[in-house]
Design an enzyme around this catalytic site. Structure first.
Site, PDB file in Angstrom:
ATOM      1  N   GLN A  93       0.856  -1.188   0.000  1.00 48.93           N
ATOM      2  CA  GLN A  93       0.000   0.000   0.000  1.00 48.93           C
ATOM      3  C   GLN A  93       0.892   1.238   0.000  1.00 48.93           C
ATOM      4  O   GLN A  93       1.717   1.417   0.892  1.00 48.93           O
ATOM      5  CB  GLN A  93      -0.932   0.008   1.214  1.00 48.93           C
ATOM      6  CG  GLN A  93      -1.924   1.150   1.197  1.00 48.93           C
ATOM      7  CD  GLN A  93      -2.881   1.138   2.382  1.00 48.93           C
ATOM      8  OE1 GLN A  93      -2.760   0.343   3.315  1.00 48.93           O
ATOM      9  NE2 GLN A  93      -3.847   2.041   2.345  1.00 48.93           N
ATOM     10  N   HIS A  99      -8.241   1.887  -1.180  1.00 48.74           N
ATOM     11  CA  HIS A  99      -8.577   1.905  -2.596  1.00 48.74           C
ATOM     12  C   HIS A  99      -8.568   0.488  -3.147  1.00 48.74           C
ATOM     13  O   HIS A  99      -7.839  -0.372  -2.675  1.00 48.74           O
ATOM     14  CB  HIS A  99      -7.634   2.806  -3.402  1.00 48.74           C
ATOM     15  CG  HIS A  99      -6.180   2.520  -3.241  1.00 48.74           C
ATOM     16  ND1 HIS A  99      -5.466   2.814  -2.091  1.00 48.74           N
ATOM     17  CD2 HIS A  99      -5.283   1.977  -4.097  1.00 48.74           C
ATOM     18  CE1 HIS A  99      -4.205   2.469  -2.249  1.00 48.74           C
ATOM     19  NE2 HIS A  99      -4.068   1.943  -3.458  1.00 48.74           N
ATOM     20  N   HIS A 101      -8.074  -1.657  -6.572  1.00 49.03           N
ATOM     21  CA  HIS A 101      -7.580  -1.660  -7.944  1.00 49.03           C
ATOM     22  C   HIS A 101      -8.494  -2.545  -8.782  1.00 49.03           C
ATOM     23  O   HIS A 101      -8.810  -3.666  -8.379  1.00 49.03           O
ATOM     24  CB  HIS A 101      -6.166  -2.264  -8.022  1.00 49.03           C
ATOM     25  CG  HIS A 101      -5.119  -1.475  -7.329  1.00 49.03           C
ATOM     26  ND1 HIS A 101      -4.264  -0.639  -7.992  1.00 49.03           N
ATOM     27  CD2 HIS A 101      -4.772  -1.416  -6.011  1.00 49.03           C
ATOM     28  CE1 HIS A 101      -3.424  -0.093  -7.131  1.00 49.03           C
ATOM     29  NE2 HIS A 101      -3.718  -0.542  -5.924  1.00 49.03           N
TER      30      HIS A 101
END
Length: 134
Positions: A93, A99, A101
């Site tokens: 990270q 987040h 992907h």
């Protein structure tokens, strides 16, 4: 707070936004692994997947599905996808804002590569006992 994703969400930094909903935004990764590699992030700052509110996780997941379908139905024509969230620096990270992907897959051995069997692990039964111990 010094978070590049929060700045993108506030529109203080430009990004190639692909889609968004009430709780999440999706934009092209600036260092893509493959064509169409997109990041889906919650609009509210959460450090990682484990700390993210469940309602927000559902919004991120729903938007990731929308993005994948948008990519799938485009002229990019991927043959598969990887969905990935790293948690912590040790796991890769780089931005400490949760987040997800969405990584299109175009051929075997290209893009995100799984690395099965490269790490020595405990016996599956032992792991099961550890995780179900009360």
């Amino acid at each position: 707070m010094d978070c590049i994703f929060c700045e993108i969400i506030k529109k203080n930094i430009k990004a190639k936004i692909i889609a968004e909903n009430k709780h999440a935004i999706a934009f092209l990764d600036v260092n893509p692994i493959t064509n169409g590699h997109t990041l889906v992030v919650p609009k509210k700052h959460f450090g990682n997947f484990s700390t993210c509110d469940t309602k927000i996780l559902m919004a991120v997941s729903s938007l990731a599905k929308e993005v994948a379908n948008k990519i799938k139905n485009s002229s990019l024509k991927p043959i598969g996808f990887n969905y990935l969230s790293n948690e912590g620096k040790i796991a890769g990270q780089e931005v400490m804002h949760f987040h997800l992907h969405v990584i299109p897959k175009y051929s075997k051995g290209n893009g995100f590569i799984l690395n099965y069997g490269k790490t020595k692990t405990k016996n599956t039964e032992e792991i099961y006992k550890i995780l179900t111990k009360k």
